[in-house]
Design an enzyme around this catalytic site. Structure first.
Site, PDB file in Angstrom:
ATOM      1  N   SER A 111      -0.215  10.020 -13.654  1.00 52.47           N
ATOM      2  CA  SER A 111      -1.185  11.088 -13.942  1.00 52.47           C
ATOM      3  C   SER A 111      -2.104  10.654 -15.065  1.00 52.47           C
ATOM      4  O   SER A 111      -1.760   9.776 -15.868  1.00 52.47           O
ATOM      5  CB  SER A 111      -0.436  12.349 -14.395  1.00 52.47           C
ATOM      6  OG  SER A 111      -1.335  13.334 -14.838  1.00 52.47           O
ATOM      7  N   TYR A 150       6.369  16.965 -19.285  1.00 48.39           N
ATOM      8  CA  TYR A 150       5.727  16.385 -18.101  1.00 48.39           C
ATOM      9  C   TYR A 150       4.920  15.128 -18.462  1.00 48.39           C
ATOM     10  O   TYR A 150       5.033  14.086 -17.808  1.00 48.39           O
ATOM     11  CB  TYR A 150       4.815  17.429 -17.465  1.00 48.39           C
ATOM     12  CG  TYR A 150       3.982  16.947 -16.299  1.00 48.39           C
ATOM     13  CD1 TYR A 150       4.498  16.913 -15.010  1.00 48.39           C
ATOM     14  CD2 TYR A 150       2.658  16.527 -16.484  1.00 48.39           C
ATOM     15  CE1 TYR A 150       3.732  16.482 -13.948  1.00 48.39           C
ATOM     16  CE2 TYR A 150       1.882  16.101 -15.413  1.00 48.39           C
ATOM     17  CZ  TYR A 150       2.422  16.081 -14.150  1.00 48.39           C
ATOM     18  OH  TYR A 150       1.658  15.646 -13.096  1.00 48.39           O
TER      19      TYR A 150
END
Ligand code: NAD
Ligand code: MG
Length: 297
Positions: A186, A199
Site C-alpha cells: 500500500s 495496518y
C-alpha cells in the site's frame, strides 16, 4: 486505435455517499459498485494455461485480478471469508464465462492450518499452481493508539503479514520455475496515515517480506513483487477502513491524490497480469505504486 482518456475524469469524481457495513462487507451492496473490470477487461492470451490462487478474490482488487487472469487464459482459485459467498459466486460466474476453471475456497487466513489447506486444495483442484496473488487484507482505522485493541493488532498482522509466510511456505514445494508471487502492500507502506497505526505497519512489513523473499527465491526461478495501491474504492474502506467522514471525498481530499479521485480496482488489473506473466521476466523484488500520484518513495 485505443481511446485517449483523461485519467482525472475517466471515473466519476462525484462525492461518495456515506455508507457502513460490518467488515469484511459485501461489495454487491456498495453504492456505487466498484468497477473490477467485469465489463471492460479484455484479455489477449498472456496467461494461457496458467494456474492462479488469488486471496481476497471475491471483491475489490483481488476480484479485478481474478477476472483479468481468467480473461488472459488462466484457471483461478479464489479465497475469501465464508460470509462473502455472494460476492465470490459472482466471480465464479465471471471466470466460468471465459471457459476457465473457477475454484472457490472460503476460509480464514489468520489460521495457519487453513492457509496450508487452501494451498493444498488449490493445487489439487487446479492441477498445479504457478501464480500466487496475495491480495486479502484487513484495515480498521483507529484515531488514537490508546484505543487500539490488542486483538485488532494481532488479527491485522495475522491476516496481512503472517498469512503470506504460511501461504508461501505451503505453496513453495508446488511452485515451478517461472512461477510468480505478487503481494499487495500500500501507499501506507511508504507514508503512513496516523489513524492506521497497525495496518500501515503491516504494509511496511509486506514490502520487507517481498524484497527479502525475492532474493531468496530468484535462484529457483521464482519472482516476487508487490503492488502498492493508493485510495481505491472497495469494501475495505466502507467497513471501517476509513472513518465515515472520509468516505464522501475519499481519494479526492481524504486522502488527496494528484489525479483527484479514488481509483477503481480495474485500474490495477493490468499490473497484476504483467507481474504474473513472462512479460516481467526481469522484474523481481519491486513495488509498483498505483496511487493516483501519491508518492511511493
Ligand atoms: P476488499 O474488501 O474488496 O478485499 C479485501 C479482502 O480481504 C476481502 O474481500 C476478504 O476476502 C479478505 N480478507 C479479509 N480478512 C480475511 C481473513 N481473515 N481471511 C481471509 N480473507 C480475508 O478490499 P480491497 O481494497 O480490494 O483490498 C485488497 C488489498 O488491497 C488489501 O490487502 C488491502 O490492504 C490493499 N489495499 C487497498 C487499498 C484501498 O484503498 N482499497 C489501498 C491500499 C492497499
Ligand atoms: Mg470481499
Amino acid at each position: 486505435m485505443s481511446k485517449l482518456t483523461n485519467p482525472t475524469t475517466q471515473y466519476s469524481t462525484e462525492n461518495f455517499p456515506k455508507q457502513y457495513q460490518e467488515p469484511p462487507a459485501l461489495q454487491n451492496q456498495m453504492d456505487p459498485l466498484p468497477d473490477c473490470g467485469e465489463t471492460s477487461y479484455a484479455g489477449s492470451g498472456r496467461l494461457t494455461g496458467r494456474k492462479a490462487l488469488v486471496t481476497g478474490g471475491d471483491s475489490g482488487i483481488g476480484r479485478a485480478a481474478a477476472i483479468a487472469y481468467a480473461r488472459e487464459g488462466a484457471d483461478v482459485a479464489i479465497n475469501y471469508l465464508p460470509v462473502e459467498q455472494p460476492d465470490a459466486d459472482e466471480v465464479k460466474k465471471l471466470i466460468e464465462a471465459e471457459g476457465r476453471k473457477a475454484v472457490l475456497i472460503p476460509g480464514d487466513l489468520s489460521d495457519e492450518a487453513f492457509c496450508k489447506e487452501l494451498v493444498e486444495q488449490a493445487n489439487t483442484e487446479l492441477g498445479g499452481l504457478d501464480i500466487l496473488a496475495l491480495v486479502a487484507g484487513k484495515q480498521q482505522a483507529v484515531k488514537s493508539i490508546l484505543d487500539l485493541p490488542t486483538e485488532q493488532m494481532e488479527k491485522t498482522f495475522q491476516v496481512n503479514v503472517f498469512s503470506l509466510y504460511w501461504t508461501v511456505k505451503a505453496a513453495l514445494p508446488y511452485l515451478p520455475e517461472g512461477a510468480s508471487i505478487i503481494t499487495t502492500s500500500s501507499v501506507e507502506g511508504f507514508d503512513p496515515n496516523p489513524i492506521l497505526l497497525d495496518y500501515a505497519a503491516t504494509k511496511f512489513a509486506i514490502i520487507g517480506f517481498t524484497k527479502a523473499l525475492s532474493k531468496q527465491l530468484a535462484e529457483k526461478g521464482i519472482r516476487v513483487n508487490s503492488i502498492a495501491p493508493g485510495p481505491i474504492w472497495t469494501a475495505l474502506q466502507i467497513s471501517g477502513g476509513q472513518p465515515q467522514e472520509n468516505i464522501p471525498e475519499f481519494g479526492k481530499s481524504t486522502p488527496a491524490t494528484p489525479i483527484g479521485r479514488a481509483g477503481q480496482p480495474a485500474e490495477l488489473a493490468a499490473t497484476y497480469v504483467f507481474l504474473a506473466s513472462t512479460d516481467s521476466s526481469y522484474v523481481t523484488g519491486q513495488v509498483y505504486g498505483i496511487t493516483g500520484g501519491m508518492p511511493t518513495a
